[in-house]
Design a protein around this motif. Structure first.
Motif, mmCIF file in Angstrom:
data_model
loop_
_atom_site.group_PDB
_atom_site.id
_atom_site.type_symbol
_atom_site.label_atom_id
_atom_site.label_comp_id
_atom_site.label_asym_id
_atom_site.label_seq_id
_atom_site.Cartn_x
_atom_site.Cartn_y
_atom_site.Cartn_z
ATOM 1 N N GLN A 62 4.594 66.992 11.377
ATOM 2 C CA GLN A 62 5.362 66.543 10.210
ATOM 3 C C GLN A 62 6.673 67.310 10.108
ATOM 4 N N PHE A 63 6.621 68.614 10.337
ATOM 5 C CA PHE A 63 7.857 69.397 10.311
ATOM 6 C C PHE A 63 8.787 68.984 11.450
ATOM 7 N N ASP A 64 8.230 68.753 12.632
ATOM 8 C CA ASP A 64 9.046 68.304 13.765
ATOM 9 C C ASP A 64 9.780 67.012 13.418
ATOM 10 N N ALA A 65 9.085 66.099 12.757
ATOM 11 C CA ALA A 65 9.682 64.814 12.400
ATOM 12 C C ALA A 65 10.828 64.966 11.411
ATOM 13 N N MET A 66 10.843 66.084 10.681
ATOM 14 C CA MET A 66 11.915 66.355 9.725
ATOM 15 C C MET A 66 12.951 67.325 10.301
ATOM 16 N N ASN A 67 12.962 67.475 11.625
ATOM 17 C CA ASN A 67 13.925 68.353 12.305
ATOM 18 C C ASN A 67 13.809 69.789 11.811
ATOM 19 N N CYS A 68 12.564 70.250 11.657
ATOM 20 C CA CYS A 68 12.324 71.582 11.105
ATOM 21 C C CYS A 68 11.455 72.396 12.049
ATOM 22 N N GLU A 69 11.919 73.619 12.355
ATOM 23 C CA GLU A 69 11.172 74.556 13.188
ATOM 24 C C GLU A 69 10.402 75.540 12.303
ATOM 25 N N LEU A 70 9.330 76.090 12.854
ATOM 26 C CA LEU A 70 8.521 77.101 12.182
ATOM 27 C C LEU A 70 8.682 78.437 12.897
ATOM 28 N N LEU A 71 8.709 79.521 12.120
ATOM 29 C CA LEU A 71 8.845 80.859 12.691
ATOM 30 C C LEU A 71 8.089 81.852 11.816
ATOM 31 N N GLY A 72 7.014 82.434 12.356
ATOM 32 C CA GLY A 72 6.230 83.408 11.615
ATOM 33 C C GLY A 72 6.764 84.816 11.809
ATOM 34 N N ARG A 79 6.351 68.758 1.339
ATOM 35 C CA ARG A 79 6.895 67.983 0.230
ATOM 36 C C ARG A 79 8.269 68.491 -0.185
ATOM 37 N N LEU A 80 8.410 69.823 -0.300
ATOM 38 C CA LEU A 80 9.675 70.407 -0.740
ATOM 39 C C LEU A 80 10.788 70.125 0.259
ATOM 40 N N LEU A 81 10.494 70.258 1.542
ATOM 41 C CA LEU A 81 11.517 69.989 2.550
ATOM 42 C C LEU A 81 11.970 68.537 2.493
#
Length: 216
Positions: free
Chosen positions: A65-75, A159-161
């Protein structure tokens, strides 16, 4: 007045996010590497802890879902990359989930301090559960802190993104618990004539001149 680490250099909304250059489980990463994409940077207190494990599984399960919104994750945590690597392998072995996003090894706490992740009243050697959403221009757009004892609700960041991206694209705001496809809130009118026109228009669903919604 005494100034503590919590009040020095804390990031601010709608200003450039603090730059970083850090070792991760996927090699060295900088904030500049994420230019042109949204980024969710989130910290956790420690590897091999139960609440953090559930959160990482939750982020990974929503990665598409994040990928589809052009969003990367970084812990991030105050652990070594060796610990991060061992923990992600353990999550794969014990829970059947492969963590596919990088984790910063912030042993010197430079990134954690620059983002205000160290809260001495909570734990002076661990990063609290902080989450930062950074836009494609490197601007900090949202930040949320959770207590050490309670895990995040990952669906809220999805949701927020989506809500922020919708607001950016349509010059609108979104109401409480807004979901994609629901009506959005239009900005309040700037003049009395605009207020009268809005109340008479069929384009909006108005409760009063200052509170109008519309479909996109």
């Amino acid at each position: 007045m005494e100034v503590t680490t919590q009040t020095v250099g804390l990031p601010q909304l709608n200003k450039p996010a603090p730059a970083f250059d850090a070792i991760t489980t996927h090699g060295r990463k900088t904030l500049e590497d994420y230019k042109g994409k949204w980024l969710i940077l989130f910290s956790h207190p420690a590897d091999f802890t139960p609440v953090c494990t559930t959160e990482f599984i939750g982020f990974q399960e929503r990665k598409d879902q994040f990928d589809a919104m052009n969003c990367e994750l970084l812990g991030l945590s105050i652990d070594s990359h060796h610990s991060h690597n061992a923990w992600t392998l353990n999550i794969k072995e014990k829970f059947g989930v492969e963590i596919q996003f990088p984790i910063i090894a912030d042993l010197d706490m430079k990134v954690a301090m620059s983002y205000g992740m160290i809260h001495e009243a909570a734990a002076d050697t661990s990063a609290v559960r902080a989450t930062f959403i950074i836009d494609p221009e490197g601007i900090l757009r949202a930040m949320v802190y959770y207590p050490m004892s309670n895990g995040r609700q990952i669906d809220e960041f999805v949701r927020l993104l989506k809500a922020m991206q919708t607001s950016d694209s349509n010059a609108c705001a979104t109401p409480e618990n807004w979901r994609e496809g629901e009506k959005v809130i239009v900005p309040p009118p700037a003049t009395i004539d605009e207020a009268r026109a809005r109340l008479e228009s069929n384009e909006y669903e108005c409760t009063d001149f200052y509170f109008c919604k519309k479909s996109l």
